[in-house]
Design a protein around this motif. Sequence first.
Motif, mmCIF file in Angstrom:
data_model
loop_
_atom_site.group_PDB
_atom_site.id
_atom_site.type_symbol
_atom_site.label_atom_id
_atom_site.label_comp_id
_atom_site.label_asym_id
_atom_site.label_seq_id
_atom_site.Cartn_x
_atom_site.Cartn_y
_atom_site.Cartn_z
ATOM 1 N N THR A 122 0.856 -1.391 0.054
ATOM 2 C CA THR A 122 0.029 0.074 0.051
ATOM 3 C C THR A 122 0.932 1.225 -0.049
ATOM 4 O O THR A 122 2.012 1.154 0.172
ATOM 5 C CB THR A 122 -0.856 0.099 1.187
ATOM 6 O OG1 THR A 122 -0.045 0.323 2.323
ATOM 7 C CG2 THR A 122 -1.617 -1.121 1.598
ATOM 8 N N GLY A 123 0.412 2.472 -0.362
ATOM 9 C CA GLY A 123 0.822 3.598 -0.450
ATOM 10 C C GLY A 123 1.609 4.003 1.069
ATOM 11 O O GLY A 123 2.790 4.357 1.162
ATOM 12 N N ALA A 124 0.828 3.728 2.130
ATOM 13 C CA ALA A 124 1.208 4.169 3.429
ATOM 14 C C ALA A 124 2.334 3.164 3.788
ATOM 15 O O ALA A 124 3.309 3.717 4.581
ATOM 16 C CB ALA A 124 0.088 3.917 4.529
ATOM 17 N N PHE A 150 -1.055 14.322 3.020
ATOM 18 C CA PHE A 150 -1.732 13.092 3.258
ATOM 19 C C PHE A 150 -0.615 12.124 2.680
ATOM 20 O O PHE A 150 -0.329 11.920 1.704
ATOM 21 C CB PHE A 150 -2.896 13.166 2.477
ATOM 22 C CG PHE A 150 -3.521 11.590 2.855
ATOM 23 C CD1 PHE A 150 -4.327 11.810 4.085
ATOM 24 C CD2 PHE A 150 -3.487 10.659 2.352
ATOM 25 C CE1 PHE A 150 -4.874 10.350 4.394
ATOM 26 C CE2 PHE A 150 -3.766 9.430 2.537
ATOM 27 C CZ PHE A 150 -4.726 9.277 3.611
ATOM 28 N N HIS A 151 -0.256 11.199 3.778
ATOM 29 C CA HIS A 151 0.557 10.243 3.274
ATOM 30 C C HIS A 151 0.136 8.712 3.960
ATOM 31 O O HIS A 151 0.842 7.740 3.503
ATOM 32 C CB HIS A 151 2.063 10.635 4.048
ATOM 33 C CG HIS A 151 2.855 11.749 3.654
ATOM 34 N ND1 HIS A 151 3.013 11.629 2.265
ATOM 35 C CD2 HIS A 151 3.057 12.819 4.196
ATOM 36 C CE1 HIS A 151 3.504 12.968 2.168
ATOM 37 N NE2 HIS A 151 3.644 13.556 3.157
ATOM 38 N N GLY A 152 -0.991 8.898 4.429
ATOM 39 C CA GLY A 152 -1.619 7.483 4.762
ATOM 40 C C GLY A 152 -2.478 7.353 5.993
ATOM 41 O O GLY A 152 -2.417 8.288 6.912
ATOM 42 N N GLU A 224 4.633 15.648 -1.255
ATOM 43 C CA GLU A 224 4.002 15.525 -2.405
ATOM 44 C C GLU A 224 4.133 16.729 -3.395
ATOM 45 O O GLU A 224 3.955 17.586 -2.936
ATOM 46 C CB GLU A 224 2.390 15.293 -2.259
ATOM 47 C CG GLU A 224 1.835 14.323 -1.353
ATOM 48 C CD GLU A 224 0.666 14.618 -0.604
ATOM 49 O OE1 GLU A 224 -0.394 14.505 -1.206
ATOM 50 O OE2 GLU A 224 0.526 15.282 0.500
ATOM 51 N N GLU A 229 -4.894 14.469 -1.194
ATOM 52 C CA GLU A 229 -5.776 15.097 -0.480
ATOM 53 C C GLU A 229 -5.972 16.310 0.223
ATOM 54 O O GLU A 229 -7.060 16.993 0.457
ATOM 55 C CB GLU A 229 -6.152 13.928 0.942
ATOM 56 C CG GLU A 229 -5.873 12.528 0.161
ATOM 57 C CD GLU A 229 -6.867 12.020 -0.584
ATOM 58 O OE1 GLU A 229 -6.497 11.683 -1.581
ATOM 59 O OE2 GLU A 229 -7.907 11.913 -0.294
ATOM 60 N N ASP A 257 6.508 11.585 -2.658
ATOM 61 C CA ASP A 257 5.230 10.803 -2.396
ATOM 62 C C ASP A 257 4.551 10.983 -3.653
ATOM 63 O O ASP A 257 3.902 12.048 -3.979
ATOM 64 C CB ASP A 257 4.455 11.324 -1.208
ATOM 65 C CG ASP A 257 3.345 10.299 -1.202
ATOM 66 O OD1 ASP A 257 2.969 9.600 -2.230
ATOM 67 O OD2 ASP A 257 2.553 10.532 0.010
ATOM 68 N N ILE A 259 2.384 8.930 -4.967
ATOM 69 C CA ILE A 259 1.474 7.655 -4.852
ATOM 70 C C ILE A 259 0.341 8.199 -5.890
ATOM 71 O O ILE A 259 -0.505 7.404 -6.462
ATOM 72 C CB ILE A 259 1.085 7.555 -3.374
ATOM 73 C CG1 ILE A 259 2.404 6.806 -2.872
ATOM 74 C CG2 ILE A 259 -0.207 6.824 -3.125
ATOM 75 C CD1 ILE A 259 2.219 6.833 -1.355
ATOM 76 N N GLN A 260 -0.200 9.462 -5.797
ATOM 77 C CA GLN A 260 -1.323 10.087 -6.312
ATOM 78 C C GLN A 260 -0.900 10.564 -7.770
ATOM 79 O O GLN A 260 -1.636 10.590 -8.570
ATOM 80 C CB GLN A 260 -2.188 10.914 -5.544
ATOM 81 C CG GLN A 260 -3.607 11.147 -6.112
ATOM 82 C CD GLN A 260 -4.649 11.620 -5.065
ATOM 83 O OE1 GLN A 260 -5.423 12.196 -5.492
ATOM 84 N NE2 GLN A 260 -4.361 11.696 -3.800
ATOM 85 N N LYS A 286 -0.926 3.372 -6.130
ATOM 86 C CA LYS A 286 -2.135 3.432 -6.941
ATOM 87 C C LYS A 286 -2.223 3.278 -8.035
ATOM 88 O O LYS A 286 -2.193 1.830 -8.361
ATOM 89 C CB LYS A 286 -2.543 5.039 -6.824
ATOM 90 C CG LYS A 286 -2.870 5.371 -5.417
ATOM 91 C CD LYS A 286 -3.451 6.898 -5.236
ATOM 92 C CE LYS A 286 -3.983 7.339 -3.663
ATOM 93 N NZ LYS A 286 -5.346 6.885 -3.488
HETATM 94 C C1 LIG Z 1 -0.258 11.223 -1.938
HETATM 95 C C2 LIG Z 1 -0.648 9.845 -1.086
HETATM 96 N N1 LIG Z 1 0.235 9.317 -0.262
HETATM 97 C C3 LIG Z 1 -0.301 8.107 0.536
HETATM 98 C C4 LIG Z 1 -1.152 7.379 0.480
HETATM 99 C C5 LIG Z 1 -1.617 6.445 1.134
HETATM 100 O O1 LIG Z 1 -2.091 5.284 0.155
HETATM 101 P P1 LIG Z 1 -2.648 4.041 0.683
HETATM 102 O O2 LIG Z 1 -4.021 4.305 0.675
HETATM 103 O O3 LIG Z 1 -2.457 3.014 -0.573
HETATM 104 O O4 LIG Z 1 -2.136 3.578 2.031
HETATM 105 C C6 LIG Z 1 -2.402 8.311 -0.547
HETATM 106 C C7 LIG Z 1 -3.659 7.657 -0.727
HETATM 107 O O5 LIG Z 1 -4.616 8.522 -0.953
HETATM 108 C C8 LIG Z 1 -1.872 9.341 -1.265
HETATM 109 O O6 LIG Z 1 -2.796 10.133 -1.997
#
Ligand SMILES: Cc1ncc(COP(=O)(O)O)c(C=O)c1O
Length: 444
Positions: A122-124, A150-152, A224, A229, A257, A259-260, A286
């Motif tokens: 997962t991202g977190a 937002f990181h999780g 990010e 978020e 980060d 992830i998004q 993601k």
């Molecule tokens: C920028 C960012 N980092 C981390 C995460 C956390 O990812 P996950 O929900 O897969 O743990 C998200 C999820 O929305 C995100 O948008």
Amino acid sequence: MSPVIRLETELPGPKSKAINARRAAAIPKAVANQSGIALTHADNALLTDVDGNRLIDFAGGIGVMNVGHRNPALVEAVKSQLDHLTHACFAVSSYESYVALAERLNRLTPGTHEKRTLLVNTGAEGIENAVKIARHATGRPAIVAFEHAFHGRTNLTMALTAKPMPYKKGFGPFAPEVYRVPFSYCYRCQSAGGKTCCQASAAYWERIFAGLVDPTEVAAIVIEPQLGEGGFVPADPGALTALAAFARQHGILFIADEIQTGFGRTGKMFACDHYGLVPDLIVTAKSLAGGLPLAAVTGRAEIMDHVHVGGLGGTYGGNPLACAAAIAVIDVMERDQVLARGQAVAATLRARFEALAGRYQFVGDVRGLGAMLALEIVTDRTSKAPDKARTTRIQAEALKRGLIILTCGTYANVLRVLVPLTVEAAVLAEGLDVLDAAFSAASG
Ligand SMILES: Cc1ncc(COP(=O)(O)O)c(C=O)c1O
């Protein structure tokens, strides 16, 4: 051309409502249920629900579907993988797809230096591992994160995440040694008005750190490049460049980060590419695996290899099905020119959003990189007071008409688009027509 959206019932329909009732009795209410719709299947940017309704998806399962729901190449790859190997645990035995995916990510991510990639779920978990690695490699404890980040939702990533509700309230105590600095959210900056962002200098960052934490104690800065978020705010290029230089000067690692933002969402493979930024570690998830759970930490070889044998891993990280999916995603991105398609989507979105801003005074800001575009809704352009109520109304009016669109932002007043980059032009146009109608309905 007949419309794509097909509404057989009001939304949510009776069968969705029945599932919602069972859901309420079986699942904690803490897991949000934004649309209230129960799905049976999905194709590219279209969703079908249990009542036979067909909707347009501007959410992409929160930024996971850059190559579209059930992209045929991904479905084929996962089906074929199912016939061969579904699990091994990479710490027990190797399989080629984990290695091949790591090689692809090492090449694709910014910078030509030697890299290594760790796969997790997962991202977190990706962010957690990036922080573990940065601390191990530097021997330093502190981590710097940003306002609106937002990181999780794990304990460490909650500490890195800024917004208390709904992510943190009542869940403390949080992990220590996390320090928070301002993000270049120029639309809401007190000192806005100048041509240059107030964060775009070494002196700014020296001043911020002087009152916060000694740079020699800091293992990494986690950022990010465009807030997800937190409101779809792209970092100011000058601010990001000055911060990266500050980090380099003080031996602080830079963790992006993505992830998004990753995999074409911003019009380039990674948002860092817009800034010429080469992070020491980059975390992706993601859209990396188009719906299968997978995240990656890719970083400089000497940093990643600093950690002792057995220090990184997990039972499922880099599961064979997820690896097959991710390789298919990267193949599709290259073969089907998804970056160019995303840029075309971005141009359409921007033109329509600018038109909305021309018509409605409550649109305070249109912003974002590529197709990671958003509208910030305010009560008026002078006070810029966030208008969460109107934002929620627009979202509800869109849903009533068959469009799923998400909000975001610290003040919950930002409408954001995470539509598949492979969306057909006619579907995109119809989705935007619905958004137009939703704006009109919520304008009174
Ligand atoms: C920028 C960012 N980092 C981390 C995460 C956390 O990812 P996950 O929900 O897969 O743990 C998200 C999820 O929305 C995100 O948008």
